[in-house]
Design a protein around this motif. Structure first.
Motif, mmCIF file in Angstrom:
data_model
loop_
_atom_site.group_PDB
_atom_site.id
_atom_site.type_symbol
_atom_site.label_atom_id
_atom_site.label_comp_id
_atom_site.label_asym_id
_atom_site.label_seq_id
_atom_site.Cartn_x
_atom_site.Cartn_y
_atom_site.Cartn_z
ATOM 1 N N HIS A 142 1.030 4.268 -2.790
ATOM 2 C CA HIS A 142 0.777 5.691 -2.513
ATOM 3 C C HIS A 142 1.956 6.549 -2.978
ATOM 4 C CE1 HIS A 142 -2.988 5.398 -0.454
ATOM 5 N NE2 HIS A 142 -2.528 4.541 0.428
ATOM 6 N N HIS A 180 -8.409 -3.565 1.102
ATOM 7 C CA HIS A 180 -9.123 -2.764 0.088
ATOM 8 C C HIS A 180 -8.435 -2.943 -1.251
ATOM 9 C CE1 HIS A 180 -5.796 0.081 0.291
ATOM 10 N NE2 HIS A 180 -5.942 0.135 1.600
ATOM 11 N N ASP A 189 0.826 -1.217 0.000
ATOM 12 C CA ASP A 189 0.000 0.000 0.000
ATOM 13 C C ASP A 189 0.861 1.268 0.000
ATOM 14 O OD1 ASP A 189 -2.743 1.188 0.266
ATOM 15 O OD2 ASP A 189 -1.813 2.055 2.055
ATOM 16 N N HIS A 246 -6.984 4.853 -3.072
ATOM 17 C CA HIS A 246 -8.178 4.085 -2.717
ATOM 18 C C HIS A 246 -9.032 4.977 -1.836
ATOM 19 C CE1 HIS A 246 -6.411 3.333 1.273
ATOM 20 N NE2 HIS A 246 -5.274 3.251 0.623
HETATM 21 ZN ZN ZN Z 1 -3.515 3.247 1.718
#
Ligand code: ZN
Length: 364
Positions: free
Chosen positions: A245, A288, A241, A301
């Motif tokens: 980003h 997610h 994640d 997200h």
């Molecule tokens: Zn994130």
């Protein structure tokens, strides 16, 4: 008289032996999450548009050599070789929407704390769990339920790269030990490796303020499993994640590849350890998804990012019926994971009336 005593002793010994074996044979579960790894990469490997984009990849040629193959089947195997050789043989992979297999979040936030809350409690709670703030979870996780059961008390542990996990698991109320963020291994009987990890962690700084590099999370978890043999372990990897980003597709793919290797190592350890061997089930998922269109939304997200509620679930091990990649039309949800894990452990949800349906993944 003598005969009768021997008989009674025999019965007593038999009862003791069966009691002991019952405890030892109780099932073990390893629950794993990869933060924000898209189903698109899991099922199709490297994305051609992103891997050739110099905005997201420093050395496109090198990355292409490593992860590009002509078909999605070859690409995903290059990216996650353990999943697409061993797991596809011994387990099941749900969420390839190209084949009609859909897995979705039921929370509408589509970011981390609400995702982990849903996975770990079996219920979305959009009213109360709607930020990533360090707030102790008012809901009860399956880790806490297990830790309150006599068969699992003191035999539950969590390891996480993100420093919010002690709050998600409500460490102080649940009593479940959570080694997260930049915490070191604690306790009186540290192994040599744990001591070394404690020295290395501050010397290999993470690029991020609240998430450590996954190698630390992984090795702290492995050492603890070897040493203390918890029956229910949760491992939350985080790098995918954060690299996404950062807009670093190269690092995102490398991290996915690395985590596949970590999970392979865990499974090999489990199958070589008499306590875990043939009694352990792995459940793997994500909190997610991420965007796809427009292209740059792969980095993001949240509720405003189209399709970021699309996720995936993998399962293999003792109680799992192997089917490989799920090829059928189906709709599964992340809130089904918690009751399914409880069932694997032989436990019941706190409120079984409100509980989601079990995932249809059990060996018959
Ligand atoms: Zn994130």
């Amino acid at each position: 008289m003598m005969k009768k005593n021997i008989l009674l002793l025999g019965i007593l010994l038999f009862m003791m032996a069966s009691g002991i074996s019952q405890t030892n044979e109780s099932d073990k579960v390893v629950l794993i999450t990869l933060d924000g790894l898209r189903w698109q990469e899991l099922f199709s490997g490297a994305d051609p548009k992103l891997m050739a984009n110099s905005e997201y990849v420093h050395d496109t040629l090198k990355l292409k050599k490593r992860f590009w193959r002509d078909s999605p089947e070859e690409r995903r195997k290059a990216l996650m070789p353990f999943f697409w050789s061993e797991v596809t043989r011994i387990g099941r992979l749900h969420g390839n929407r190209e084949l009609g297999s859909k897995v979705d979040l039921t929370n509408s936030m589509w970011f981390s704390y609400p995702g982990y809350n849903e996975i770990l409690t079996g219920t979305a709670d959009d009213k109360r769990i709607n930020s990533n703030d360090k707030i102790n979870n008012p809901n009860t996780t399956i880790l806490e339920i297990a830790n309150k059961d006599s068969n699992y008390a003191g035999k539950v542990a969590a390891f996480a790269s993100w420093d919010v996990f002690p709050y998600i698991v409500n460490e102080s109320r649940s009593g479940v030990p959570v080694n997260a963020g930049f915490e070191t291994a604690q306790g009186p009987k540290l192994t040599e490796r744990e001591k070394f990890l404690n020295v290395l962690q501050p010397q290999i700084p993470s690029p991020w303020g609240s998430v450590r590099l996954d190698a630390f999370t992984h090795h702290y978890a492995m050492e603890y499993m070897k040493k203390s043999h918890p029956k229910f372990v949760y491992i939350a990897y985080g790098e995918t994640d954060d690299f996404a980003h950062d807009g670093n597709y190269e690092a995102y793919l490398n991290s996915a590849n690395n985590t596949d290797k970590f999970i392979e190592k865990l499974w090999n350890f489990v199958q070589a350890d008499p306590f875990y061997k043939d009694r352990t089930t792995f459940i793997i998922t994500t909190d997610h998804g991420r965007g796809t269109e427009p292209l740059e939304t792969w980095r993001h997200h949240g509720a405003k990012i189209k399709d970021a509620g699309e996720v995936w679930i993998i399962a293999f091990g003792k109680q799992i019926q192997p089917v490989g990649e799920s090829q059928k039309e189906e709709q599964l949800y992340s809130d089904q994971i918690a009751p399914t894990v409880l069932k694997l452990l032989g436990l019941s949800p706190e409120n079984s009336d409100k509980s989601a349906k079990l995932l249809p993944i059990f060996r018959s």
